[in-house]
Motif scaffolding. Structure first.
Motif, PDB file in Angstrom:
ATOM      1  N   PHE A 593     -94.586   7.629 -46.721  1.00 36.14           N
ATOM      2  CA  PHE A 593     -95.772   7.818 -47.558  1.00 36.14           C
ATOM      3  C   PHE A 593     -96.284   9.233 -47.405  1.00 36.14           C
ATOM      4  CE2 PHE A 593    -100.319   7.949 -48.267  1.00 36.14           C
ATOM      5  CZ  PHE A 593    -100.508   7.174 -49.398  1.00 36.14           C
ATOM      6  N   HIS A 594     -96.339   9.973 -48.541  1.00 35.22           N
ATOM      7  CA  HIS A 594     -96.892  11.319 -48.530  1.00 35.22           C
ATOM      8  C   HIS A 594     -98.128  11.341 -49.413  1.00 35.22           C
ATOM      9  CE1 HIS A 594     -97.261  15.677 -48.979  1.00 35.22           C
ATOM     10  NE2 HIS A 594     -96.494  15.787 -47.925  1.00 35.22           N
ATOM     11  N   PRO A 595     -99.247  11.899 -48.904  1.00 32.57           N
ATOM     12  CA  PRO A 595    -100.483  11.844 -49.679  1.00 32.57           C
ATOM     13  C   PRO A 595    -100.516  12.812 -50.854  1.00 32.57           C
ATOM     14  CG  PRO A 595    -100.831  13.047 -47.644  1.00 32.57           C
ATOM     15  CD  PRO A 595     -99.450  12.486 -47.568  1.00 32.57           C
ATOM     16  N   ALA A 596     -99.555  13.757 -50.912  1.00 34.36           N
ATOM     17  CA  ALA A 596     -99.535  14.720 -52.008  1.00 34.36           C
ATOM     18  C   ALA A 596     -98.382  14.399 -52.968  1.00 34.36           C
ATOM     19  CB  ALA A 596     -99.451  16.137 -51.450  1.00 34.36           C
ATOM     20  N   ARG A 597     -97.489  15.361 -53.198  1.00 27.56           N
ATOM     21  CA  ARG A 597     -96.461  15.155 -54.217  1.00 27.56           C
ATOM     22  C   ARG A 597     -95.054  15.489 -53.734  1.00 27.56           C
ATOM     23  NH1 ARG A 597     -98.196  16.705 -58.734  1.00 27.56           N
ATOM     24  NH2 ARG A 597     -96.180  17.111 -59.707  1.00 27.56           N
ATOM     25  N   TRP A 598     -94.903  15.844 -52.479  1.00 31.45           N
ATOM     26  CA  TRP A 598     -93.587  16.252 -51.984  1.00 31.45           C
ATOM     27  C   TRP A 598     -92.673  15.045 -51.865  1.00 31.45           C
ATOM     28  CZ3 TRP A 598     -92.144  21.289 -51.068  1.00 31.45           C
ATOM     29  CH2 TRP A 598     -90.901  21.483 -50.461  1.00 31.45           C
ATOM     30  N   GLN A 599     -91.480  15.127 -52.471  1.00 35.16           N
ATOM     31  CA  GLN A 599     -90.570  13.987 -52.500  1.00 35.16           C
ATOM     32  C   GLN A 599     -89.250  14.272 -51.789  1.00 35.16           C
ATOM     33  OE1 GLN A 599     -90.090  12.449 -56.465  1.00 35.16           O
ATOM     34  NE2 GLN A 599     -92.259  11.929 -56.673  1.00 35.16           N
ATOM     35  N   ARG A 600     -89.280  15.115 -50.828  1.00 34.76           N
ATOM     36  CA  ARG A 600     -88.103  15.325 -49.985  1.00 34.76           C
ATOM     37  C   ARG A 600     -88.415  14.722 -48.616  1.00 34.76           C
ATOM     38  NH1 ARG A 600     -85.822  20.940 -47.457  1.00 34.76           N
ATOM     39  NH2 ARG A 600     -84.051  20.040 -46.360  1.00 34.76           N
ATOM     40  N   PHE A 601     -87.820  13.591 -48.343  1.00 34.52           N
ATOM     41  CA  PHE A 601     -88.146  12.853 -47.129  1.00 34.52           C
ATOM     42  C   PHE A 601     -87.115  13.041 -46.016  1.00 34.52           C
ATOM     43  CE2 PHE A 601     -90.227  10.450 -50.561  1.00 34.52           C
ATOM     44  CZ  PHE A 601     -91.532  10.461 -50.100  1.00 34.52           C
ATOM     45  N   TYR A 602     -85.927  13.537 -46.357  1.00 33.11           N
ATOM     46  CA  TYR A 602     -84.857  13.664 -45.363  1.00 33.11           C
ATOM     47  C   TYR A 602     -84.467  15.126 -45.199  1.00 33.11           C
ATOM     48  CZ  TYR A 602     -84.348   8.625 -45.894  1.00 33.11           C
ATOM     49  OH  TYR A 602     -84.579   7.273 -45.921  1.00 33.11           O
ATOM     50  N   ASN A 603     -84.176  15.499 -43.966  1.00 34.97           N
ATOM     51  CA  ASN A 603     -83.679  16.830 -43.668  1.00 34.97           C
ATOM     52  C   ASN A 603     -82.440  16.666 -42.801  1.00 34.97           C
ATOM     53  OD1 ASN A 603     -83.374  19.590 -43.283  1.00 34.97           O
ATOM     54  ND2 ASN A 603     -84.876  19.684 -41.629  1.00 34.97           N
ATOM     55  N   VAL A 604     -81.290  17.015 -43.330  1.00 31.45           N
ATOM     56  CA  VAL A 604     -80.025  16.843 -42.619  1.00 31.45           C
ATOM     57  C   VAL A 604     -79.502  18.215 -42.228  1.00 31.45           C
ATOM     58  CG1 VAL A 604     -77.692  15.907 -42.718  1.00 31.45           C
ATOM     59  CG2 VAL A 604     -79.543  14.776 -43.966  1.00 31.45           C
ATOM     60  N   GLN A 605     -79.344  18.421 -40.930  1.00 29.35           N
ATOM     61  CA  GLN A 605     -78.861  19.703 -40.431  1.00 29.35           C
ATOM     62  C   GLN A 605     -78.001  19.456 -39.207  1.00 29.35           C
ATOM     63  OE1 GLN A 605     -82.442  21.836 -39.460  1.00 29.35           O
ATOM     64  NE2 GLN A 605     -82.935  20.531 -37.730  1.00 29.35           N
ATOM     65  N   GLY A 606     -77.154  20.384 -38.910  1.00 31.70           N
ATOM     66  CA  GLY A 606     -76.296  20.239 -37.739  1.00 31.70           C
ATOM     67  C   GLY A 606     -74.929  19.706 -38.099  1.00 31.70           C
ATOM     68  N   GLU A 607     -73.958  20.150 -37.348  1.00 31.98           N
ATOM     69  CA  GLU A 607     -72.564  19.795 -37.602  1.00 31.98           C
ATOM     70  C   GLU A 607     -72.330  18.299 -37.421  1.00 31.98           C
ATOM     71  OE1 GLU A 607     -68.096  21.048 -35.992  1.00 31.98           O
ATOM     72  OE2 GLU A 607     -69.912  22.022 -35.226  1.00 31.98           O
ATOM     73  N   GLY A 608     -71.663  17.695 -38.378  1.00 30.17           N
ATOM     74  CA  GLY A 608     -71.285  16.290 -38.278  1.00 30.17           C
ATOM     75  C   GLY A 608     -72.281  15.311 -38.839  1.00 30.17           C
ATOM     76  N   ALA A 609     -73.468  15.750 -39.220  1.00 32.77           N
ATOM     77  CA  ALA A 609     -74.495  14.835 -39.728  1.00 32.77           C
ATOM     78  C   ALA A 609     -74.446  14.797 -41.252  1.00 32.77           C
ATOM     79  CB  ALA A 609     -75.868  15.281 -39.262  1.00 32.77           C
ATOM     80  N   ARG A 610     -74.353  13.584 -41.792  1.00 37.90           N
ATOM     81  CA  ARG A 610     -74.375  13.397 -43.249  1.00 37.90           C
ATOM     82  C   ARG A 610     -75.195  12.154 -43.553  1.00 37.90           C
ATOM     83  NH1 ARG A 610     -69.427  13.417 -46.729  1.00 37.90           N
ATOM     84  NH2 ARG A 610     -69.224  11.335 -45.831  1.00 37.90           N
ATOM     85  N   LEU A 611     -76.119  12.293 -44.470  1.00 35.13           N
ATOM     86  CA  LEU A 611     -76.974  11.169 -44.823  1.00 35.13           C
ATOM     87  C   LEU A 611     -76.159  10.017 -45.383  1.00 35.13           C
ATOM     88  CD1 LEU A 611     -79.951  10.362 -44.847  1.00 35.13           C
ATOM     89  CD2 LEU A 611     -80.084  11.186 -47.201  1.00 35.13           C
ATOM     90  N   GLU A 612     -75.115  10.328 -46.153  1.00 32.77           N
ATOM     91  CA  GLU A 612     -74.321   9.267 -46.776  1.00 32.77           C
ATOM     92  C   GLU A 612     -73.491   8.479 -45.772  1.00 32.77           C
ATOM     93  OE1 GLU A 612     -72.573  13.248 -48.274  1.00 32.77           O
ATOM     94  OE2 GLU A 612     -74.489  12.449 -47.545  1.00 32.77           O
ATOM     95  N   ASP A 613     -73.416   8.920 -44.520  1.00 36.92           N
ATOM     96  CA  ASP A 613     -72.727   8.141 -43.494  1.00 36.92           C
ATOM     97  C   ASP A 613     -73.620   7.056 -42.896  1.00 36.92           C
ATOM     98  OD1 ASP A 613     -70.437   9.638 -43.789  1.00 36.92           O
ATOM     99  OD2 ASP A 613     -70.930  11.032 -42.164  1.00 36.92           O
ATOM    100  N   CYS A 614     -74.909   7.063 -43.267  1.00 37.43           N
ATOM    101  CA  CYS A 614     -75.869   6.086 -42.739  1.00 37.43           C
ATOM    102  C   CYS A 614     -76.016   4.913 -43.713  1.00 37.43           C
ATOM    103  CB  CYS A 614     -77.237   6.731 -42.540  1.00 37.43           C
ATOM    104  SG  CYS A 614     -77.210   8.220 -41.540  1.00 37.43           S
ATOM    105  N   ARG A 615     -76.583   3.850 -43.210  1.00 37.86           N
ATOM    106  CA  ARG A 615     -76.962   2.712 -44.052  1.00 37.86           C
ATOM    107  C   ARG A 615     -78.460   2.796 -44.322  1.00 37.86           C
ATOM    108  NH1 ARG A 615     -75.676  -2.146 -40.566  1.00 37.86           N
ATOM    109  NH2 ARG A 615     -76.770  -3.238 -42.252  1.00 37.86           N
ATOM    110  N   LEU A 616     -78.836   3.039 -45.573  1.00 31.83           N
ATOM    111  CA  LEU A 616     -80.229   3.079 -45.981  1.00 31.83           C
ATOM    112  C   LEU A 616     -80.493   1.869 -46.860  1.00 31.83           C
ATOM    113  CD1 LEU A 616     -79.785   6.034 -45.002  1.00 31.83           C
ATOM    114  CD2 LEU A 616     -81.416   6.737 -46.775  1.00 31.83           C
ATOM    115  N   GLU A 617     -81.366   0.976 -46.387  1.00 29.30           N
ATOM    116  CA  GLU A 617     -81.547  -0.301 -47.063  1.00 29.30           C
ATOM    117  C   GLU A 617     -83.025  -0.671 -47.153  1.00 29.30           C
ATOM    118  OE1 GLU A 617     -79.373  -3.157 -44.821  1.00 29.30           O
ATOM    119  OE2 GLU A 617     -77.414  -2.258 -45.203  1.00 29.30           O
ATOM    120  N   GLU A 618     -83.483  -1.012 -48.335  1.00 26.43           N
ATOM    121  CA  GLU A 618     -84.804  -1.591 -48.592  1.00 26.43           C
ATOM    122  C   GLU A 618     -85.932  -0.796 -47.944  1.00 26.43           C
ATOM    123  OE1 GLU A 618     -84.763  -6.101 -49.311  1.00 26.43           O
ATOM    124  OE2 GLU A 618     -83.394  -5.837 -47.617  1.00 26.43           O
ATOM    125  N   ASN A 619     -85.892   0.530 -48.137  1.00 28.10           N
ATOM    126  CA  ASN A 619     -86.996   1.383 -47.722  1.00 28.10           C
ATOM    127  C   ASN A 619     -87.974   1.538 -48.885  1.00 28.10           C
ATOM    128  OD1 ASN A 619     -85.996   2.283 -45.004  1.00 28.10           O
ATOM    129  ND2 ASN A 619     -84.280   2.995 -46.271  1.00 28.10           N
TER     130      ASN A 619
END
Length: 684
Positions: A593-619
């Motif tokens: 929940f962001h009180p303003a308008r920013w819609q970037r909730f994830y920050n992926v950085q570092g070698e080997g990390a990929r958001l698509e390798d995770c299971r994101l369900e019913e958020n």
């Protein structure tokens, strides 16, 4: 004999009705020649309470010889108890099976234990050394210093040692980068005593620790200095110089001049100084190799600050020393003991330590404040086969303003300790991190990798050197801990890269649940909850992280993040992934929940990390000033993520008042998201 009396005797014999404990009393008005069985002197003045704890301990031992399983209660009357030496309880001082021995405050009274002694004999300082600020002239008093000291107290509060800085510090290219450094030439006058000076260093590249280092060589004119002890990291960053004439610039500051063996003080409120005390040792109470001892309702204050030595062994990043006597209360190989409703305050080192084989102990409802080191530390044996620090409970303690001297000191610190419960504590106004669960990371199991002091506790004959995380997991004993219902706020006030709750180098199976972390204001890679290097198999569940200028959750490797509320956080980094690979991570049933308008909730950085390798369900995602999240969900679903998630107002009751319960129209319950009530966090 009546039937009723016979029944009572039968119950007593069978253990069905607990017998009253045997009581002994201690008072500043007592006498060790008395019996100790009376709470106050009798009318004849021939019997009453003991005067010293040592005499009470001897009486308890005599009672335990007669009743090895009985209950004995030593009650301390109100008043001050200056200790000639740390009070120690060992194997003979507690029942080995059933029963207990208690050292407790007399009802409604406040016994105060201190190891400090009065400093007297103050005289006005007549001469004015070079470097002394002009404002200090005529304001300073001195007395002979019987011994070295790192702390001084007035009115029961820690005074500020004379200090100048901060200054930029650089390694001296002609020497050792961890011992030889450069400061601006001419900062210190030649009237300063080399033996007195210490430098406080915060390295810029490693903002998570400081060192306090004595000097072996000082060339103030040339700006070249050498420390007695190697620093944790190369000496590049900011530095303060302490215990120098130049730092006596305001009331309440002091210094020790080793050359003339004098204490010099600019007293607050003018002189002559009154109620000034100095510590004689670091700790006041030691429970070692003992069982079934309870400490209740006592106040402890006035310990010394520790000084590190070249052969010390260290916990992560030199945040504390391994198996060290540097806390007001120390338990070592103690079992089934408790520290309850005590007040630990105004001391140079830490609060409470549970070292090595400590099991089934309780640290409950204590207040810890204004301490120089760690608040509460549970430290097991170094990595190896000995897994003997476990099943302890740390509950309903308030910890504030600790780490006053060693800023990196955590509020609660678990190292090589498992199966503990850290519940409903309140931690706030700390210079670094609230709660730490840690152990050596796998790279530390290669000799010469990382800090040498950090590798010294490793039991090399018992572990596979250079093994993988899976190979080393049996020797990482910080596992299966429950960190639940704690409130953490206003931390990371002085250093950077700190966190509300932090996991690094632990075993698996730790559960961080129903904590409330809020109002963190950092300047680096801080986070409300952080599972850092080599963290796998832990679960962050039903936590609220709110009103922080940093990421809500920071992850490396594979962990589970379920049913957390991340509210009003740093834009673009509600959930942050670092290096190490994210495959196997579960991110489900969370609210972003962001009180303003920013819609970037994830920050992926570092070698080997990929958001698509995770299971994101019913958020459930929502930005109050930009309620259309169709483009955000489209991007997520293009990666195969959040297929059953929604972008909608969670309809918190009053988020501006930290009330994150749901209104009846909330879509969250229909998505399997359970409501959270932060009013249950802490001990309120």
């Amino acid at each position: 004999m009546s039937y009723r009396l016979a029944a009572v005797l039968l119950l007593l014999a069978s253990g069905g009705l607990a017998a009253e404990p045997v009581r002994r009393y201690v008072s500043p008005l007592g006498n060790d020649a008395w019996s100790g069985s009376l709470a106050a002197p009798d009318s004849s003045g021939k019997d009453g309470p003991f005067r010293t704890l040592e005499r009470a301990r001897r009486s308890v031992r005599e009672l335990l010889e007669q009743r090895p399983t009985g209950e004995v209660r030593v009650e301390l009357r109100g008043g001050n108890y200056p200790l000639d030496r740390p009070f120690q309880l060992g194997r003979l001082d507690g029942p080995q099976t059933e029963g207990s021995v208690s050292y407790a405050a007399f009802e409604g009274e406040k016994p105060i234990l201190t190891g400090s002694e009065a400093v007297t004999g103050w005289r006005p300082l007549a001469e004015y050394p070079r470097g002394l600020p002009s404002a200090a002239r005529g304001q300073l008093w001195w007395t002979e210093a019987p011994a070295d000291c790192k702390c001084l107290y007035q009115g029961g509060r820690l005074l500020s040692r004379a200090q100048i800085g901060p200054f930029s510090v650089e390694p001296d290219s002609q020497g050792n980068a961890r011992r030889d450094f450069l400061l601006k030439p001419g900062l210190l006058s030649e009237d300063n005593s080399l033996e007195s000076l210490e430098v406080v260093v915060q390295t810029g590249a490693q903002p998570w620790a400081i060192n306090i280092l004595g000097l072996a060589r000082a060339d103030s004119r040339g700006g070249r200095f050498r420390t007695r002890l190697r620093a944790s990291y190369p000496l590049k960053g900011r530095a303060w110089v302490e215990n120098c004439w130049e730092g006596l610039d305001r009331p309440g500051t002091w210094m020790l001049d080793s050359k003339s063996r004098r204490l010099i003080l600019w007293p607050a409120g003018g002189g002559p100084p009154a109620d000034v005390r100095r510590p004689r040792w670091l700790g006041l109470l030691v429970l070692e190799d003992v069982r079934n001892v309870q400490i209740e309702g006592l106040t402890f204050w006035g310990g010394e600050r520790e000084t590190w030595q070249n052969d010390d062994q260290a916990l992560q990043h030199d945040w504390d020393r391994y198996d060290a006597d540097n806390a007001l209360i120390r338990l070592r190989n103690a079992n089934h003991c408790s520290i309850r409703a005590c007040h630990l305050r105004d001391s140079g080192a830490g609060g409470i330590r549970l070292d090595l084989g400590c099991q089934y102990n309780q640290v409950v409802a204590n207040q810890l404040e204004r301490l120089g080191g760690t608040g509460i530390l549970l430290s097991g044996y170094g990595p190896g086969k000995l897994d003997e620090n476990h099943h302890n409970r740390v509950e309903r303690n308030e910890i504030q303003r600790i780490g006053e001297l060693y800023w990196h000191s955590p509020g609660i610190f678990l190292w090589q300790s498992g199966h503990n419960r850290i519940e409903h504590n309140r931690l706030h106004h700390l210079p670094y991190t609230g709660i730490v669960l840690s152990g050596p990371r796998p790279p530390r199991f290669r000799r010469g990798q990382g800090l040498d002091r950090e590798q010294r506790p490793i039991r090399w004959a018992e572990v596979p050197e250079g093994g993988s995380w899976e190979d080393l997991l049996p020797f990482l004993h910080t596992r299966e801990n429950v960190v639940e219902g704690n409130e953490v706020f206003r931390v990371v006030t002085r250093l950077a890269d700190g966190n509300g709750i932090y996991l690094s180098g632990t075993g698996s199976g730790n559960l961080v649940r129903e904590n409330y972390v809020h109002d963190l204001r950092g300047s680096g890679p801080e986070a409300g909850l952080r599972a850092d290097d080599f963290e796998r198999g832990n679960r962050l569940e039903r936590n609220v992280v709110a009103a922080c200028d940093c990421p809500g959750i920071s992850l490396k490797w594979a962990n589970q993040v379920v049913n957390n509320f991340l509210v009003d956080l740093k834009e673009g980094a509600y959930l942050q992934f670092g290096g190490g690979g994210s495959a196997g991570s579960l991110i489900a049933h969370n609210i972003f929940f962001h009180p303003a308008r920013w819609q970037r909730f994830y920050n992926v950085q570092g070698e080997g990390a990929r958001l698509e390798d995770c299971r994101l369900e019913e958020n459930l995602y929502f930005t109050a000033q930009a309620p259309d999240g169709s483009s955000f969900l489209a991007r997520q679903r293009a990666l195969g993520l959040d297929l059953k998630s929604r972008f909608a107002d969670p309809r918190f009751t009053k988020p501006e008042q930290a009330d994150y319960r749901f209104e009846t129209q909330s879509p969250a319950p229909g998505m399997g998201i359970q409501p959270l009530d932060v009013r249950r966090a802490g001990f309120r």
